[in-house]
Design a protein around this motif. Structure first.
Motif, PDB file in Angstrom:
ATOM      1  N   ARG A  58       1.328  -1.172  -0.116  1.00 28.37           N
ATOM      2  CA  ARG A  58       0.390   0.031  -0.260  1.00 28.37           C
ATOM      3  C   ARG A  58       0.659   1.726  -0.128  1.00 28.37           C
ATOM      4  NH1 ARG A  58      -5.273  -1.953  -1.306  1.00 28.37           N
ATOM      5  NH2 ARG A  58      -5.757  -3.701   0.027  1.00 28.37           N
ATOM      6  N   PHE A  59       1.606   1.423  -0.631  1.00 28.82           N
ATOM      7  CA  PHE A  59       3.351   2.093  -0.278  1.00 28.82           C
ATOM      8  C   PHE A  59       2.410   3.687  -1.182  1.00 28.82           C
ATOM      9  CE2 PHE A  59       6.468   4.905  -2.119  1.00 28.82           C
ATOM     10  CZ  PHE A  59       6.996   5.638  -1.311  1.00 28.82           C
ATOM     11  N   ILE A  60       2.007   2.737  -2.361  1.00 32.32           N
ATOM     12  CA  ILE A  60       1.493   3.771  -3.321  1.00 32.32           C
ATOM     13  C   ILE A  60       0.091   3.518  -3.560  1.00 32.32           C
ATOM     14  CG2 ILE A  60       0.993   4.867  -5.121  1.00 32.32           C
ATOM     15  CD1 ILE A  60       3.247   5.847  -4.217  1.00 32.32           C
ATOM     16  N   PRO A  61      -1.600   3.003  -2.549  1.00 33.29           N
ATOM     17  CA  PRO A  61      -2.777   2.821  -2.458  1.00 33.29           C
ATOM     18  C   PRO A  61      -3.090   2.536  -4.137  1.00 33.29           C
ATOM     19  CG  PRO A  61      -2.958   4.624  -2.203  1.00 33.29           C
ATOM     20  CD  PRO A  61      -1.473   4.524  -2.394  1.00 33.29           C
ATOM     21  N   ASN A  62      -2.823   3.817  -5.241  1.00 30.18           N
ATOM     22  CA  ASN A  62      -3.224   3.616  -6.496  1.00 30.18           C
ATOM     23  C   ASN A  62      -2.255   3.757  -7.295  1.00 30.18           C
ATOM     24  OD1 ASN A  62      -5.323   4.047  -9.208  1.00 30.18           O
ATOM     25  ND2 ASN A  62      -5.584   6.037  -8.643  1.00 30.18           N
ATOM     26  N   PRO A  63      -1.357   3.170  -7.830  1.00 31.02           N
ATOM     27  CA  PRO A  63      -0.459   2.520  -9.002  1.00 31.02           C
ATOM     28  C   PRO A  63      -0.782   2.760 -10.545  1.00 31.02           C
ATOM     29  CG  PRO A  63      -1.518   0.644  -8.663  1.00 31.02           C
ATOM     30  CD  PRO A  63      -2.566   1.141  -7.505  1.00 31.02           C
ATOM     31  N   THR A  64      -2.365   2.732 -10.296  1.00 30.28           N
ATOM     32  CA  THR A  64      -2.410   3.286 -11.735  1.00 30.28           C
ATOM     33  C   THR A  64      -1.618   5.018 -12.201  1.00 30.28           C
ATOM     34  OG1 THR A  64      -4.588   4.143 -11.135  1.00 30.28           O
ATOM     35  CG2 THR A  64      -3.333   1.887 -12.284  1.00 30.28           C
ATOM     36  N   PHE A  65      -1.584   5.967 -10.714  1.00 25.54           N
ATOM     37  CA  PHE A  65      -2.021   7.601 -10.520  1.00 25.54           C
ATOM     38  C   PHE A  65      -2.894   8.121 -11.169  1.00 25.54           C
ATOM     39  CE2 PHE A  65       2.196   5.925  -9.920  1.00 25.54           C
ATOM     40  CZ  PHE A  65       2.759   6.332  -8.220  1.00 25.54           C
ATOM     41  N   ASP A  66      -3.933   7.474 -11.275  1.00 27.27           N
ATOM     42  CA  ASP A  66      -5.301   8.379 -12.180  1.00 27.27           C
ATOM     43  C   ASP A  66      -6.797   7.052 -11.584  1.00 27.27           C
ATOM     44  OD1 ASP A  66      -7.084   9.747 -14.564  1.00 27.27           O
ATOM     45  OD2 ASP A  66      -6.605   7.923 -15.866  1.00 27.27           O
ATOM     46  N   PRO A  67      -7.363   8.711 -10.763  1.00 26.56           N
ATOM     47  CA  PRO A  67      -6.460   9.776 -10.270  1.00 26.56           C
ATOM     48  C   PRO A  67      -5.249  10.678  -9.511  1.00 26.56           C
ATOM     49  CG  PRO A  67      -8.455  10.138  -8.960  1.00 26.56           C
ATOM     50  CD  PRO A  67      -8.012   8.961  -9.913  1.00 26.56           C
ATOM     51  N   ILE A  68      -4.583  11.746  -9.670  1.00 26.91           N
ATOM     52  CA  ILE A  68      -3.567  12.131  -9.347  1.00 26.91           C
ATOM     53  C   ILE A  68      -4.181  13.664  -8.707  1.00 26.91           C
ATOM     54  CG2 ILE A  68      -2.349  12.725 -11.241  1.00 26.91           C
ATOM     55  CD1 ILE A  68      -1.253  11.412  -8.369  1.00 26.91           C
ATOM     56  N   ILE A  69      -3.717  13.988  -7.540  1.00 27.37           N
ATOM     57  CA  ILE A  69      -3.909  15.382  -7.094  1.00 27.37           C
ATOM     58  C   ILE A  69      -3.113  16.481  -7.913  1.00 27.37           C
ATOM     59  CG2 ILE A  69      -4.190  14.474  -4.648  1.00 27.37           C
ATOM     60  CD1 ILE A  69      -1.479  15.335  -3.675  1.00 27.37           C
ATOM     61  N   VAL A  70      -3.175  17.244  -7.722  1.00 29.45           N
ATOM     62  CA  VAL A  70      -2.946  18.703  -8.811  1.00 29.45           C
ATOM     63  C   VAL A  70      -1.589  19.154  -7.567  1.00 29.45           C
ATOM     64  CG1 VAL A  70      -3.784  21.152  -8.581  1.00 29.45           C
ATOM     65  CG2 VAL A  70      -5.115  19.417  -8.539  1.00 29.45           C
ATOM     66  N   PRO A  71      -0.779  19.452  -8.239  1.00 30.85           N
ATOM     67  CA  PRO A  71       0.609  20.131  -7.861  1.00 30.85           C
ATOM     68  C   PRO A  71       0.780  20.876  -6.993  1.00 30.85           C
ATOM     69  CG  PRO A  71       1.162  19.079 -10.206  1.00 30.85           C
ATOM     70  CD  PRO A  71      -0.535  19.465  -9.808  1.00 30.85           C
ATOM     71  N   GLY A  72       1.911  20.728  -5.774  1.00 37.78           N
ATOM     72  CA  GLY A  72       0.745  21.669  -4.005  1.00 37.78           C
ATOM     73  C   GLY A  72      -0.373  22.061  -3.625  1.00 37.78           C
ATOM     74  N   CYS A  73      -0.445  21.599  -3.720  1.00 40.39           N
ATOM     75  CA  CYS A  73      -2.153  21.482  -3.393  1.00 40.39           C
ATOM     76  C   CYS A  73      -2.251  21.342  -1.339  1.00 40.39           C
ATOM     77  CB  CYS A  73      -3.244  20.363  -3.661  1.00 40.39           C
ATOM     78  SG  CYS A  73      -2.973  19.340  -3.824  1.00 40.39           S
ATOM     79  N   LEU A  74      -0.942  21.027  -1.663  1.00 41.31           N
ATOM     80  CA  LEU A  74      -1.145  20.539   0.276  1.00 41.31           C
ATOM     81  C   LEU A  74      -0.016  21.320   0.944  1.00 41.31           C
ATOM     82  CD1 LEU A  74      -1.268  16.786   0.327  1.00 41.31           C
ATOM     83  CD2 LEU A  74      -2.774  18.005   0.564  1.00 41.31           C
ATOM     84  N   ASP A  75       0.163  22.326  -0.748  1.00 46.31           N
ATOM     85  CA  ASP A  75       1.446  23.425   0.622  1.00 46.31           C
ATOM     86  C   ASP A  75       0.093  24.036   2.060  1.00 46.31           C
ATOM     87  OD1 ASP A  75       3.413  25.074   0.702  1.00 46.31           O
ATOM     88  OD2 ASP A  75       2.170  26.758  -0.800  1.00 46.31           O
ATOM     89  N   LEU A  76      -0.553  24.183   2.326  1.00 45.31           N
ATOM     90  CA  LEU A  76      -0.545  24.831   3.543  1.00 45.31           C
ATOM     91  C   LEU A  76      -0.526  23.734   4.482  1.00 45.31           C
ATOM     92  CD1 LEU A  76      -3.808  26.915   3.059  1.00 45.31           C
ATOM     93  CD2 LEU A  76      -1.113  28.104   3.559  1.00 45.31           C
ATOM     94  N   LEU A  77      -0.230  22.080   4.510  1.00 43.50           N
ATOM     95  CA  LEU A  77      -0.533  21.123   5.398  1.00 43.50           C
ATOM     96  C   LEU A  77       0.773  20.871   5.308  1.00 43.50           C
ATOM     97  CD1 LEU A  77      -2.412  19.087   6.976  1.00 43.50           C
ATOM     98  CD2 LEU A  77      -2.335  17.688   4.163  1.00 43.50           C
ATOM     99  N   PHE A  78       1.586  20.883   4.475  1.00 46.56           N
ATOM    100  CA  PHE A  78       3.261  20.838   4.546  1.00 46.56           C
ATOM    101  C   PHE A  78       3.487  22.053   5.542  1.00 46.56           C
ATOM    102  CE2 PHE A  78       1.775  16.718   2.545  1.00 46.56           C
ATOM    103  CZ  PHE A  78       2.203  15.758   2.976  1.00 46.56           C
ATOM    104  N   ARG A  79       3.448  23.626   5.548  1.00 40.92           N
ATOM    105  CA  ARG A  79       4.009  24.053   5.981  1.00 40.92           C
ATOM    106  C   ARG A  79       3.369  24.036   7.856  1.00 40.92           C
ATOM    107  NH1 ARG A  79       6.359  28.230   3.521  1.00 40.92           N
ATOM    108  NH2 ARG A  79       5.200  28.070   1.336  1.00 40.92           N
ATOM    109  N   GLY A  80       1.938  23.415   8.064  1.00 40.21           N
ATOM    110  CA  GLY A  80       1.620  23.593   9.322  1.00 40.21           C
ATOM    111  C   GLY A  80       0.230  25.367   8.754  1.00 40.21           C
ATOM    112  N   GLN A  81       0.533  25.265   8.422  1.00 48.46           N
ATOM    113  CA  GLN A  81      -0.464  26.411   8.131  1.00 48.46           C
ATOM    114  C   GLN A  81      -1.867  26.664   7.997  1.00 48.46           C
ATOM    115  OE1 GLN A  81       2.467  29.409   6.053  1.00 48.46           O
ATOM    116  NE2 GLN A  81       3.762  29.309   7.665  1.00 48.46           N
ATOM    117  N   VAL A  82      -2.695  25.668   7.890  1.00 47.78           N
ATOM    118  CA  VAL A  82      -3.715  25.544   7.893  1.00 47.78           C
ATOM    119  C   VAL A  82      -4.794  26.327   8.579  1.00 47.78           C
ATOM    120  CG1 VAL A  82      -6.292  24.516   7.676  1.00 47.78           C
ATOM    121  CG2 VAL A  82      -3.542  23.203   6.774  1.00 47.78           C
ATOM    122  N   PRO A  83      -5.295  27.499   8.333  1.00 44.29           N
ATOM    123  CA  PRO A  83      -6.426  28.064   9.157  1.00 44.29           C
ATOM    124  C   PRO A  83      -7.152  27.556  10.122  1.00 44.29           C
ATOM    125  CG  PRO A  83      -6.411  29.174   6.780  1.00 44.29           C
ATOM    126  CD  PRO A  83      -5.587  27.706   6.726  1.00 44.29           C
TER     127      PRO A  83
END
Length: 408
Positions: A58-83
């Protein structure tokens, strides 16, 4: 540089880009003797599941990568700055179109590299970062699988081309020392500019080994002789066994439910211990021309390691023919998380050892790679140029004219 459309008057080198592997990346060139022991993609009629060895992975739960998430969409989460009040699950936005060609096709990716204003993008796996850990108990299957993967990687992406726009890093396992040397020779003959190793203890038939074990010296010697550096990229290093000691799970499932304690217990221990093993066990003393980099492992570990090395050298000076902290500063480059304290990192290892990496197109990376410059406001123009380009030229051994081409 707060305007994302503004660009420096040179083309930066991005040390942390990714592709999304096709289903046959590990099987297209796999020796038939290992068909049931390596990576298999099993379709139940609706979905594909990765089976590695004899276990669902399960390292990659969807090995087709389709669909895939948008580049950079988790920026606030990984900065720890989610309002406050924002639903964190809503940050994970999924692309509405089919998988973009630049995620799997070299020519399409080169066009994107051009549009992004980059000179070079260094490419690492996504699914592939979990394979060696899954096969750790079957060393022949490990070596055969990574060899097959490297053949696919060279075929679809090319380790290097004359334009140097894409540098794809082949994966090397040290689990079988003789086979590792043969694999290094093979990828060097195919033009590899760098190699990718897992930051983890080396699995072996009689138990795990340090990366600094002398059994691995032929690999380090050959890479040093060739001037080809080593990149240790974040992946499944097996360190969730530490979390399991505290009641957590011992399998890496990045998008599955988990105990928050796991992140604190494991965090950057793997890269800290990896670099410690190289330094304390004398790899750089025996191979002074060897260059290594930490990619997408953050940089907080650098400070802890430097402090511990300094104390250990003071306690047992006969263990170190050379200053271990200086070995860290001389031989190790770091591509930090963009949200970290980069001034502190520069004070620890020097600005000349900091590399720019965007993690594009992953959701936790930067949507626009050159926005990395926005994090460098404390640095002067010459220092920014080092971080964004010049340090990578030295690390990779690229010809300066190619990397220094003006931004047209």
């Amino acid at each position: 540089m707060t305007d994302h459309d503004a660009r420096p008057d040179y083309r930066p080198i991005d040390l942390d880009n990714h592709y999304y592997e096709p289903l046959d990346a590990f099987t297209r060139h796999l020796d038939k003797a290992f068909r049931r022991r390596g990576v298999r993609m099993v379709n139940d009629g609706k979905h594909y599941t990765a089976v590695i060895g004899d276990r669902v992975n399960r390292f990659i739960p969807n090995p087709t990568f389709d669909p895939i998430i948008v580049p950079g969409c988790l920026d606030l989460l990984f900065r720890g700055q989610v309002p406050d009040g924002v639903d964190r699950s809503a940050l994970m936005r999924v692309e509405q179109l089919e998988l973009r060609p630049e995620y799997r096709e070299r020519d399409a990716r080169v066009a994107v590299v051009e549009q992004q204003g980059l000179a070079t993008a260094v490419m690492f796996p996504t699914f592939g970062c979990g394979v060696e850990q899954a096969l750790r108990e079957d060393i022949p299957a490990t070596m055969a699988s990574l060899h097959a993967f490297n053949r696919w990687l060279d075929e679809d992406w090319g380790f290097d081309r004359p334009d140097h726009r894409i540098l794809a890093a082949p994966m090397i396992s040290l689990a079988d020392p003789a086979a590792a040397v043969a694999e290094v020779e093979d990828v060097l003959a195919r033009g590899a500019r760098l190699v990718h190793l897992r930051p983890a203890p080396v699995p072996g038939a009689t138990g795990p080994r340090s990366l600094g074990h002398r059994a691995h010296d032929p690999v380090w010697a050959r890479l040093a002789e060739a001037g080809v550096p080593v990149a240790f990229h974040l992946g499944d290093s097996g360190y969730l066994r530490v979390a399991a000691m505290w009641g957590g799970k011992d399998t890496f499932e990045p998008f599955g439910p988990g105990d928050p304690l796991d992140k604190i217990l494991v965090d950057d221990r793997a890269i800290h211990d990896t670099m410690a093993s190289l330094i304390v066990h004398g790899v750089f003393d025996r191979h002074p021309a060897l260059r290594v980099a930490s990619i997408e492992n953050g940089s907080e570990w650098v400070h802890r390691l430097a402090k511990r090395l300094h104390k250990l050298a003071n306690q047992t000076p006969r263990s170190f023919p050379n200053d271990p902290v200086e070995a860290l500063r001389e031989h190790v480059w770091v591509a930090p998380y963009y949200e970290e304290d980069l001034v502190r990192l520069a004070a620890a290892i020097g600005v000349e050892r900091i590399l720019f990496g965007s993690d594009w197109p992953h959701g936790e990376g930067l949507a626009r790679p050159l926005s990395f410059v926005d994090e460098l406001t404390a640095f002067g123009p010459n220092e920014i140029r080092k971080i964004m380009r010049d340090n990578a030229v030295e690390f990779l051994g690229l010809p300066v004219p190619a990397a220094a081409a003006a931004n047209g």
